[in-house]
Design a protein around this motif. Sequence first.
Motif, PDB file in Angstrom:
ATOM      1  N   LEU A   5       7.606   3.117  13.305  1.00  0.00           N
ATOM      2  CA  LEU A   5       8.550   3.743  12.382  1.00  0.00           C
ATOM      3  C   LEU A   5       7.883   3.982  11.040  1.00  0.00           C
ATOM      4  O   LEU A   5       7.020   3.215  10.614  1.00  0.00           O
ATOM      5  N   ILE A   6       8.313   5.034  10.355  1.00  0.00           N
ATOM      6  CA  ILE A   6       7.912   5.270   8.973  1.00  0.00           C
ATOM      7  C   ILE A   6       9.206   5.372   8.171  1.00  0.00           C
ATOM      8  O   ILE A   6      10.008   6.283   8.382  1.00  0.00           O
ATOM      9  N   LEU A   7       9.413   4.433   7.269  1.00  0.00           N
ATOM     10  CA  LEU A   7      10.614   4.392   6.439  1.00  0.00           C
ATOM     11  C   LEU A   7      10.286   5.049   5.106  1.00  0.00           C
ATOM     12  O   LEU A   7       9.494   4.535   4.315  1.00  0.00           O
ATOM     13  N   ASN A   8      10.891   6.214   4.843  1.00  0.00           N
ATOM     14  CA  ASN A   8      10.564   6.996   3.646  1.00  0.00           C
ATOM     15  C   ASN A   8      11.490   6.715   2.472  1.00  0.00           C
ATOM     16  O   ASN A   8      11.114   6.945   1.330  1.00  0.00           O
ATOM     17  N   LEU A   9      12.693   6.256   2.717  1.00  0.00           N
ATOM     18  CA  LEU A   9      13.643   5.998   1.639  1.00  0.00           C
ATOM     19  C   LEU A   9      13.445   4.580   1.113  1.00  0.00           C
ATOM     20  O   LEU A   9      14.122   3.638   1.510  1.00  0.00           O
ATOM     21  N   PRO A  24      16.921   7.456  -7.487  1.00  0.00           N
ATOM     22  CA  PRO A  24      17.327   6.314  -6.663  1.00  0.00           C
ATOM     23  C   PRO A  24      16.266   5.866  -5.664  1.00  0.00           C
ATOM     24  O   PRO A  24      16.282   4.735  -5.211  1.00  0.00           O
ATOM     25  N   VAL A  25      15.295   6.748  -5.297  1.00  0.00           N
ATOM     26  CA  VAL A  25      14.241   6.347  -4.366  1.00  0.00           C
ATOM     27  C   VAL A  25      12.877   6.671  -4.964  1.00  0.00           C
ATOM     28  O   VAL A  25      12.765   7.463  -5.894  1.00  0.00           O
ATOM     29  N   LEU A  26      11.836   6.058  -4.403  1.00  0.00           N
ATOM     30  CA  LEU A  26      10.465   6.346  -4.829  1.00  0.00           C
ATOM     31  C   LEU A  26       9.937   7.525  -4.015  1.00  0.00           C
ATOM     32  O   LEU A  26       9.970   7.496  -2.785  1.00  0.00           O
ATOM     33  N   PRO A  27       9.438   8.579  -4.676  1.00  0.00           N
ATOM     34  CA  PRO A  27       9.063   9.794  -3.936  1.00  0.00           C
ATOM     35  C   PRO A  27       7.835   9.639  -3.050  1.00  0.00           C
ATOM     36  O   PRO A  27       7.775  10.212  -1.974  1.00  0.00           O
ATOM     37  N   ASP A  28       6.828   8.860  -3.457  1.00  0.00           N
ATOM     38  CA  ASP A  28       5.573   8.780  -2.708  1.00  0.00           C
ATOM     39  C   ASP A  28       5.440   7.494  -1.900  1.00  0.00           C
ATOM     40  O   ASP A  28       4.375   7.215  -1.371  1.00  0.00           O
ATOM     41  N   ALA A  29       6.494   6.729  -1.796  1.00  0.00           N
ATOM     42  CA  ALA A  29       6.418   5.438  -1.109  1.00  0.00           C
ATOM     43  C   ALA A  29       6.839   5.571   0.352  1.00  0.00           C
ATOM     44  O   ALA A  29       7.700   6.377   0.692  1.00  0.00           O
ATOM     45  N   ALA A  30       6.202   4.774   1.180  1.00  0.00           N
ATOM     46  CA  ALA A  30       6.544   4.728   2.604  1.00  0.00           C
ATOM     47  C   ALA A  30       6.187   3.352   3.145  1.00  0.00           C
ATOM     48  O   ALA A  30       5.222   2.722   2.711  1.00  0.00           O
ATOM     49  N   VAL A  31       6.979   2.890   4.087  1.00  0.00           N
ATOM     50  CA  VAL A  31       6.734   1.609   4.741  1.00  0.00           C
ATOM     51  C   VAL A  31       6.552   1.892   6.229  1.00  0.00           C
ATOM     52  O   VAL A  31       7.400   2.511   6.858  1.00  0.00           O
ATOM     53  N   HIS A  32       5.430   1.452   6.772  1.00  0.00           N
ATOM     54  CA  HIS A  32       5.143   1.628   8.189  1.00  0.00           C
ATOM     55  C   HIS A  32       5.485   0.328   8.909  1.00  0.00           C
ATOM     56  O   HIS A  32       5.084  -0.751   8.473  1.00  0.00           O
ATOM     57  N   ALA A  33       6.220   0.447  10.019  1.00  0.00           N
ATOM     58  CA  ALA A  33       6.652  -0.731  10.759  1.00  0.00           C
ATOM     59  C   ALA A  33       6.539  -0.478  12.255  1.00  0.00           C
ATOM     60  O   ALA A  33       6.492   0.662  12.714  1.00  0.00           O
ATOM     61  N   VAL A  34       6.499  -1.569  13.005  1.00  0.00           N
ATOM     62  CA  VAL A  34       6.470  -1.531  14.462  1.00  0.00           C
ATOM     63  C   VAL A  34       7.625  -2.395  14.965  1.00  0.00           C
ATOM     64  O   VAL A  34       7.863  -3.493  14.448  1.00  0.00           O
ATOM     65  N   VAL A  35       8.350  -1.913  15.967  1.00  0.00           N
ATOM     66  CA  VAL A  35       9.464  -2.673  16.540  1.00  0.00           C
ATOM     67  C   VAL A  35       8.884  -3.807  17.381  1.00  0.00           C
ATOM     68  O   VAL A  35       8.117  -3.573  18.313  1.00  0.00           O
TER      69      VAL A  35
END
Length: 101
Positions: A5-9, A24-35
């Motif tokens: 997953l890539i969480l953009n918000l 309200p959100v960071l424009p260049d931020a992203a969190v990469h995750a694996v289930v």
Amino acid sequence: MLLQLILNLVLMLGSTAQTIIGRPVLPDAAVHAVVEEHALDAKVIIFKKKRRKNYRRTKGHRQELTKLRITDIQGIAKPEPIPSMKTEKRATKVEKTAVSA
């Protein structure tokens, strides 16, 4: 099969050196995750009763949960590793023994 997953918000990012808050959100931020896994939470019992009316209803519910493993956080500078306290203590003990000998 691993689901990535890539969480953009992203609302806020932080480290030991800095904290960034989005409006309200960071424009260049992203969190990469694996289930990691899908599971069920503990059972919650719902009990309804009306006194003196012989009305009793029991129901159960288990919420579905998804466990994620965060693999990468983009949008914040990576901090330098902090030296562990154990290595510093060992170095001071070695110096003391060398001085006394």
